[in-house]
Scaffold this active site. Structure first.
Site, PDB file in Angstrom:
ATOM      1  CB  ALA A   1      12.742   4.952 -10.441  1.00 10.82           C
TER       2      ALA A   1
ATOM      3  CD  GLU B   1       5.651   5.094   1.782  1.00 11.77           C
ATOM      4  OE1 GLU B   1       5.462   4.516   0.688  1.00 11.77           O
ATOM      5  OE2 GLU B   1       6.785   5.394   2.207  1.00 11.77           O
TER       6      GLU B   1
HETATM    7  N1  ING Z   1       9.271   4.985   1.796  1.00 14.67           N
HETATM    8  C1  ING Z   1       9.961   6.110   2.347  1.00 14.67           C
HETATM    9  C2  ING Z   1      11.468   5.991   2.074  1.00 14.67           C
HETATM   10  O1  ING Z   1      12.027   6.944   1.547  1.00 14.67           O
HETATM   11  C3  ING Z   1      10.121   7.563   4.320  1.00 14.67           C
HETATM   12  C4  ING Z   1       9.714   6.244   3.818  1.00 14.67           C
HETATM   13  C5  ING Z   1       9.219   8.599   4.354  1.00 14.67           C
HETATM   14  C6  ING Z   1      11.405   7.815   4.722  1.00 14.67           C
HETATM   15  C7  ING Z   1       9.573   9.843   4.791  1.00 14.67           C
HETATM   16  C8  ING Z   1      11.780   9.074   5.138  1.00 14.67           C
HETATM   17  C9  ING Z   1      10.873  10.088   5.172  1.00 14.67           C
HETATM   18  O2  ING Z   1      12.076   4.970   2.391  1.00 14.67           O
HETATM   19  C10 ING Z   1       9.314   4.635   0.491  1.00 14.67           C
HETATM   20  N2  ING Z   1       8.423   3.718   0.056  1.00 14.67           N
HETATM   21  O3  ING Z   1      10.078   5.128  -0.276  1.00 14.67           O
HETATM   22 ZN    ZN Z   2       9.394   6.032  -1.983  1.00 10.73          ZN
END
Ligand code: ING
Ligand code: ZN
Length: 307
Positions: free
Chosen positions: A70, A268
Site C-alpha cells: 500500500a 525495488e
Molecule cells: N520488499 C520486498 C518484500 O516483500 C521481496 C522484498 C522481494 C521479498 C521479493 C520477497 C520476494 O519484503 C518490499 N519493499 O516490499
Molecule cells: Zn513492497
C-alpha cells in the site's frame, strides 16, 4: 504541469483516477488495448489490468504488476508510466517489445493504497479483518509456494503477516490465478516494489541458489547496468536473502516455482523523501523512468538467454 498523453506524473493518482485513466486510454486506443477486470478486493474495489496487444501472433506474454504494498506509491505510478508508453507512445516503442503481449496490473492492493492515502501513509498490507482485531495481510507473503517459511509472520498484527492460509487474500489469489492461466505462455513476470534500488529474483524463501541462478543474475545485472548508463543510479541485483532478507510466500517465488515462468523479477525502485516510500512529486518521473529503463533491458536480455 508535465502531461503524458492522458495521464500525468506530477502527483500520486488515487484509485478512482487510476481506473479513469485505464478506461480513457483503452477507449482512445481500442485496437491496441483492453481492460481485463481480474476480480474484486476485500472491500469490493475492481482490480483491473490492461492487456496490450500489437499483433495477432505474439511471441509470449509479459506480466507486470504494481501496488502490492500500500505505501509504495511509486510502484503503481511506474506501471502507469509503462502503460502510457506502450499505448500512447507506441510509435516510440522498440519494435522488439511490440512482439510481446503485455498484461499490466497497476494496483494489486487498492484497499491498502486508499487507506495509505487517507489514514496511514505507512500502511503496507491488505485491509481484510483478522483474528485479534487487526487488519490486513502482507500480500507478498500470502502466495501458495513455500508459504509460511522464513521471513513471514504468523501474528495477525504484524506487518509481514502471511495470512491464515495461502491465498487467503483475493488480491494475491488473483495474481496467482493469472500466472497459472498463462504458465509457459508468459516469459517474464515483474512485480514492482519500492524502495531500495534492487533487482531481485528467486528464490526469496531460501538462500539456496535456484538452478537458473546464473542466468537470472545476468538478467538482473543487465537491468542494473542499463539504469546506471542511462541515469547514473546504482541498483544491486541478487536474491532477497543475499542482498536484503529472506521472505517466503512472495509473488516471484510463486511465478517460477509454481507457474513455471522462466523469469520473475522484483524491482525495488529508488526511494526518496523522508520515508523513502513517498518520493516528493517532483521526483516521481525520474524514479519511474529509471524503472522502465531497467525492465526493458531485462526483457531483452531474458529473450536472448531463452532463445
Ligand atoms: N520488499 C520486498 C518484500 O516483500 C521481496 C522484498 C522481494 C521479498 C521479493 C520477497 C520476494 O519484503 C518490499 N519493499 O516490499
Ligand atoms: Zn513492497
Amino acid at each position: 504541469k508535465h502531461q503524458f498523453g492522458e495521464v500525468s506524473f506530477d502527483r500520486y493518482l488515487r484509485y478512482d483516477e487510476i481506473n479513469a485513466y485505464l478506461h480513457r486510454v483503452v477507449e482512445k486506443f481500442p485496437y491496441l488495448a483492453r481492460i481485463e477486470t481480474m476480480g474484486k478486493s476485500y472491500e469490493g474495489r475492481n482490480i483491473n489490468a490492461v492487456h496490450v496487444s500489437y499483433s495477432i501472433s505474439a511471441l509470449s506474454v509479459i506480466v507486470i504488476i504494481g501496488g502490492v504494498h500500500a505505501r509504495e506509491w511509486a510502484s503503481p505510478a511506474c506501471a502507469l508510466y509503462i502503460i502510457h508508453h506502450l499505448i500512447e507512445e507506441s510509435s516510440e516503442v522498440d519494435g522488439f517489445l511490440m512482439r510481446f503481449d503485455w498484461i499490466i496490473l497497476p494496483l494489486t492492493n487498492p484497499d491498502g493504497y486508499e487507506y495509505a492515502h487517507t489514514k496511514q501513509p505507512m500502511w503496507r498490507m491488505s485491509r481484510s479483518r483478522q483474528n485479534g482485531g487487526c487488519y490486513g495481510v502482507d500480500l507478498n507473503r500470502n502466495f501458495n509456494f513455500k508459504w509460511g517459511r522464513s521471513g513471514s509472520s504468523h501474528h495477525p498484527c504484524e506487518n509481514t503477516y502471511r495470512g491464515e492460509t495461502p491465498f487467503s487474500e483475493n488480491e494475491s489469489k488473483i495474481i496467482g490465478t493469472l500466472l497459472m492461466s498463462l504458465k509457459e505462455n508468459c516469459s517474464f513476470f515483474v512485480d514492482i516494489h519500492s524502495f531500495g534500488s534492487f533487482i531481485l529474483f528467486p528464490w526469496a524463501y531460501t538462500n539456496k541458489h535456484i538452478s537458473r541462478y546464473k542466468l537470472l543474475k545476468q538478467i538482473g545485472v543487465t537491468g542494473a547496468s542499463a539504469i546506471f548508463h542511462a541515469t547514473g543510479a546504482q541498483f544491486e541485483a541478487g536474491i532477497p536473502p543475499d542482498v536484503l532478507y529472506a521472505a517466503s510466500g512472495g509473488s516471484i517465488d510463486y511465478a517460477m516455482g509454481k507457474a513455471k515462468i522462466p523469469c520473475a523479477i522484483t524491482i525495488e525502485l529508488r526511494g526518496a523523501g523522508p520515508t523513502g516510500f513517498h518520493p516528493p512529486p517532483g521526483e516521481i518521473e525520474d524514479i519511474i523512468h529509471e524503472g522502465w529503463i531497467g525492465i526493458k533491458a531485462m526483457i531483452a536480455k531474458n529473450h536472448l538467454v531463452l532463445n
